[in-house]
Design an enzyme around this catalytic site. Structure first.
Site, PDB file in Angstrom:
ATOM      1  N   LYS A  32      94.928  11.206  60.205  1.00  0.00           N
ATOM      2  CA  LYS A  32      94.811  12.497  60.882  1.00  0.00           C
ATOM      3  C   LYS A  32      94.432  13.602  59.904  1.00  0.00           C
ATOM      4  O   LYS A  32      95.280  14.382  59.456  1.00  0.00           O
ATOM      5  CB  LYS A  32      96.120  12.835  61.598  1.00  0.00           C
TER       6      LYS A  32
HETATM    7  N1  PMP Z   1      92.571   9.690  68.420  1.00  0.00           N
HETATM    8  C1  PMP Z   1      92.501  10.931  67.906  1.00  0.00           C
HETATM    9  C2  PMP Z   1      91.219  11.383  67.319  1.00  0.00           C
HETATM   10  C3  PMP Z   1      93.626  11.769  67.929  1.00  0.00           C
HETATM   11  O1  PMP Z   1      93.561  13.003  67.412  1.00  0.00           O
HETATM   12  C4  PMP Z   1      94.819  11.307  68.520  1.00  0.00           C
HETATM   13  C5  PMP Z   1      96.009  12.214  68.605  1.00  0.00           C
HETATM   14  N2  PMP Z   1      96.826  12.115  67.495  1.00  0.00           N
HETATM   15  C6  PMP Z   1      94.852  10.016  69.022  1.00  0.00           C
HETATM   16  C7  PMP Z   1      93.710   9.227  68.963  1.00  0.00           C
HETATM   17  C8  PMP Z   1      96.125   9.442  69.568  1.00  0.00           C
HETATM   18  O2  PMP Z   1      97.009   9.142  68.508  1.00  0.00           O
HETATM   19  P1  PMP Z   1      98.580   9.175  68.698  1.00  0.00           P
HETATM   20  O3  PMP Z   1      98.874   8.308  69.861  1.00  0.00           O
HETATM   21  O4  PMP Z   1      99.130   8.599  67.455  1.00  0.00           O
HETATM   22  O5  PMP Z   1      98.944  10.580  68.934  1.00  0.00           O
END
Ligand code: PMP
Length: 314
Positions: free
Chosen positions: A158
């Site tokens: 992230k």
């Molecule tokens: N893809 C992207 C690009 C994101 O920003 C997110 C949000 N964090 C997700 C997928 C989903 O990830 P998570 O379930 O860990 O929040």
């Protein structure tokens, strides 16, 4: 936007208003910064909030810092406890969003190539009600922008900079009258949305791109795959998805911490199913909401109690 009373910054919990930086720090400051998005859900009967998969989020935070070469001054255990303390201090008795952020604390004027590995860390919390089961639906399009790839800007972690790619795609989608774009990866297969993964249902199977298809290693995606497999007995496939498979899917939805499960009812104006939230998506939403809030006792390892119950008793 309302803010919480306290946040945590570089070692101390402090009033929200006091956490300021100098204006010259704007500019390159967030290039290479990484963050986490975490939710906690309030359970009225238990008078307690449960943080969803906190250890997994903190592990990814650690991995994101490693990948962008930021030194971890505070241990993951310490940051985890800090988050719980901050939620208690802010006395949230509602659904909330928690955002730990690590940035290169190089000071003003360093430019993007300044290579200090010292991290500044900020954690803030804010109310964010769930939209599960509220009937929220999205019309999606396939974006003309390509998803960043592992050798360009790794989508696996992230990194704030990664979101420029999703921002361009979202702007284009919104201007063209769609709610959310789906980005193709450099293999021209479906990758993910700008801030969420995507899943589709075809002939009763739940199908989603794999973790090497240029996606974030989503914690929600992993949870939903487990629920689908273990609790609903569905066949689950992680594999590349062609663009036209999305057009003929029976159901589709976005999933992620912010997106939770958000049904997608059309892609490039091809209606999916009957244009309403599909039956499997709806079942997944039911179970997921119960598991998040702790009204469904399954998957107890995914819920970290904040300690608000004890606090109320004390
Ligand atoms: N893809 C992207 C690009 C994101 O920003 C997110 C949000 N964090 C997700 C997928 C989903 O990830 P998570 O379930 O860990 O929040």
């Amino acid at each position: 936007m309302s803010n919480s009373k306290y946040l945590w910054w570089n070692g101390s919990q402090m009033p929200w208003e006091d956490a300021t930086i100098h204006v010259t720090d704007i500019g390159w400051s967030t290039v290479g910064a990484i963050f986490e998005g975490i939710r906690a859900y309030w359970n009225e009967d238990d008078q307690e909030a449960y943080v969803f998969r906190l250890p997994e989020h903190m592990k990814r935070f650690e991995q994101s810092m490693k990948l962008v070469r930021l030194e971890q001054e505070y241990s993951t255990e310490m940051l985890t406890e800090t988050i719980l303390e901050l939620i208690r201090a802010n006395e949230h008795r509602e659904d909330i969003y928690i955002r730990p952020l690590a940035y290169r604390a190089g000071g003003a004027g360093g430019g993007f190539s300044s290579f200090s590995s010292k991290a500044g860390i900020l954690i803030d919390t804010s109310p964010r009600p769930t939209h599960l089961k509220t009937g929220k639906k999205q019309d999606a399009c396939v974006s003309s922008w390509t998803r960043i790839s592992d050798n360009v800007m790794p989508p696996r972690v992230k990194n704030i900079s990664n979101y420029r790619n999703g921002q361009l795609a979202t702007m284009e989608a919104n201007i063209n009258g769609y709610d959310v774009p789906l980005l193709l990866n450099d293999q021209r297969k479906i990758a993910e949305g700008p801030g969420a993964c995507v899943m589709m249902v075809r002939d009763g199977k739940l199908i989603t791109p794999g973790v090497t298809d240029s996606i974030l290693e989503s914690i929600t995606r992993d949870a939903i795959l487990q629920i689908a497999r273990d609790d609903l007995g569905l066949v689950v496939e992680e594999r590349p998805i062609d663009r036209t498979e999305m057009y003929i899917a029976d159901e589709a939805f976005m999933c992620g911490t912010a997106a939770e499960i958000t049904p997608v009812v059309s892609v490039d104006r091809y209606q999916l199913g009957d244009g309403n939230v599909g039956p499997i998506t709806s079942q997944l939403e039911d179970i997921f909401l119960g598991v998040l809030r702790g009204t469904d006792s399954r998957h107890p390892d995914w819920r970290t109690p904040v300690g608000l119950k004890q606090l109320a008793k004390a």
